[in-house]
Scaffold this active site. Structure first.
Site, mmCIF file in Angstrom:
data_model
loop_
_atom_site.group_PDB
_atom_site.id
_atom_site.type_symbol
_atom_site.label_atom_id
_atom_site.label_comp_id
_atom_site.label_asym_id
_atom_site.label_seq_id
_atom_site.Cartn_x
_atom_site.Cartn_y
_atom_site.Cartn_z
ATOM 1 N N ASP A 55 14.609 -4.467 -24.130
ATOM 2 C CA ASP A 55 14.555 -3.499 -23.041
ATOM 3 C C ASP A 55 13.137 -2.962 -23.029
ATOM 4 O O ASP A 55 12.703 -2.315 -23.985
ATOM 5 C CB ASP A 55 15.569 -2.376 -23.290
ATOM 6 N N ASN A 82 8.297 -10.656 -16.996
ATOM 7 C CA ASN A 82 8.994 -10.816 -15.726
ATOM 8 C C ASN A 82 9.873 -9.625 -15.369
ATOM 9 O O ASN A 82 10.128 -9.382 -14.194
ATOM 10 C CB ASN A 82 9.859 -12.085 -15.799
ATOM 11 N N SER A 133 3.653 -10.656 -10.963
ATOM 12 C CA SER A 133 3.311 -9.603 -10.020
ATOM 13 C C SER A 133 4.105 -9.834 -8.735
ATOM 14 O O SER A 133 5.301 -10.127 -8.775
ATOM 15 C CB SER A 133 1.797 -9.591 -9.778
ATOM 16 N N TYR A 147 6.643 0.726 -5.562
ATOM 17 C CA TYR A 147 6.573 -0.661 -6.013
ATOM 18 C C TYR A 147 5.157 -1.196 -5.833
ATOM 19 O O TYR A 147 4.606 -1.823 -6.743
ATOM 20 C CB TYR A 147 7.585 -1.500 -5.235
ATOM 21 N N LYS A 151 2.651 -2.549 -8.834
ATOM 22 C CA LYS A 151 2.122 -3.913 -8.855
ATOM 23 C C LYS A 151 0.594 -3.931 -8.687
ATOM 24 O O LYS A 151 -0.085 -4.800 -9.253
ATOM 25 C CB LYS A 151 2.796 -4.765 -7.776
#
Length: 277
Positions: A55, A82, A133, A147, A151
């Site tokens: 985690d 990922n 990404s 988000y 990124k």
């Protein structure tokens, strides 16, 4: 020749699971990590896949997963970061706790994982880090400001880190998928910040129309993204970025890179206005 070993975070579904299978089928050992490994079935029955808990919000589980992978396969050659998700919603409606969690998973979790694996890579004199990404790390869209921010942070961090680690024979790569046919969109919609602020309603309605249009485009499959990750891991180059998506997605990225800044911004504004009508 010994098989190489790769550790993949977020391997319970989507791109992560597809990548675990793709690497395993191509002769690699895979440390397939996820928050709830007890729920995994079809990865666990393969001899060259170790399913274990990781985690990214719990650093101790990162250390233990790396140790388990080394104990099982002898070494780890590469890591794929990922694990991630997208926080939807207008910024004003997103809580500070949601902001923190978005960065905990998409940015700080990646940093924790890299920090944990680097001593092993330095000891071996080589290693590879592949960070997943998104097109959202290169251009922005409404309702995903958090988000986008996570990124963009990941992109800047990865690029700068690549310079630092190149001197140690450790390669950093970034894979940038466009839309994919995974449960990412469903998961992100479940994370939508739905606090009612009526002033935003006209814009939100237009933005959802735009997203519905994007959903109708040809999407890359998780398997196609997995193949791109495998190519990045095995092409023998120090290429930093790998784009995977349809031509519209690639054109968006190219426009962001090639058009003068304000010209690009105005073109996006005009595109959104059509959905406000």
């Amino acid at each position: 020749m010994m098989s190489k070993t790769i550790l993949i975070t977020g391997a319970s579904s989507g791109i992560g699971k597809a990548a675990a299978l793709h690497f395993a089928e191509n002769g690699w050992n895979v440390v397939a990590t996820m928050r709830n490994p007890e729920k995994e079935t079809n990865l666990a029955d393969r001899d060259n896949i170790l399913v274990t808990r990781l985690d990214v919000q719990v650093p101790a589980t990162i250390e233990s997963a790396i140790s388990a992978g080394i104990a099982r396969f002898g070494a780890i050659d590469a890591v794929v970061n990922n694990a991630g998700y997208g926080q939807y919603g207008v910024f004003e409606a997103i809580t500070p706790e949601q902001v923190q969690t978005q960065f905990d998973v998409n940015v700080f979790g990646v940093m924790h994982t890299i920090r944990a694996i680097l001593p092993h890579f330095r000891e071996r004199g080589e290693g590879m880090i592949i960070n997943i990404s998104s097109g959202a790390g290169r251009f922005t869209l409404p309702l995903i400001s958090l988000y986008n921010a996570s990124k963009f942070a990941l992109e800047g961090f990865s690029e700068a880190l690549s310079f630092e680690l190149a001197a140690l024979n450790i390669t950093v790569k970034i894979v940038e998928p466009g839309g994919t046919t995974t449960n990412f969109i469903k998961t992100s919609e479940e994370q939508y910040a739905g606090k009612a602020i009526p002033d935003y309603d006209p814009f939100i309605g237009a933005a959802f129309k735009m997203f519905d249009n994007l959903k109708g485009m040809q999407l890359a499959t998780a398997e196609e993204v997995a193949a791109t990750i495998f190519a990045a891991a095995t092409d023998g180059t120090d290429t930093l970025r790998y784009l995977i998506g349809n031509e519209d997605f690639k054109q968006r990225v190219n426009n962001r890179l090639s058009l003068p800044d304000q010209e690009y911004i105005e073109s996006i504004k005009r595109a959104y206005l059509q959905y406000m009508k």
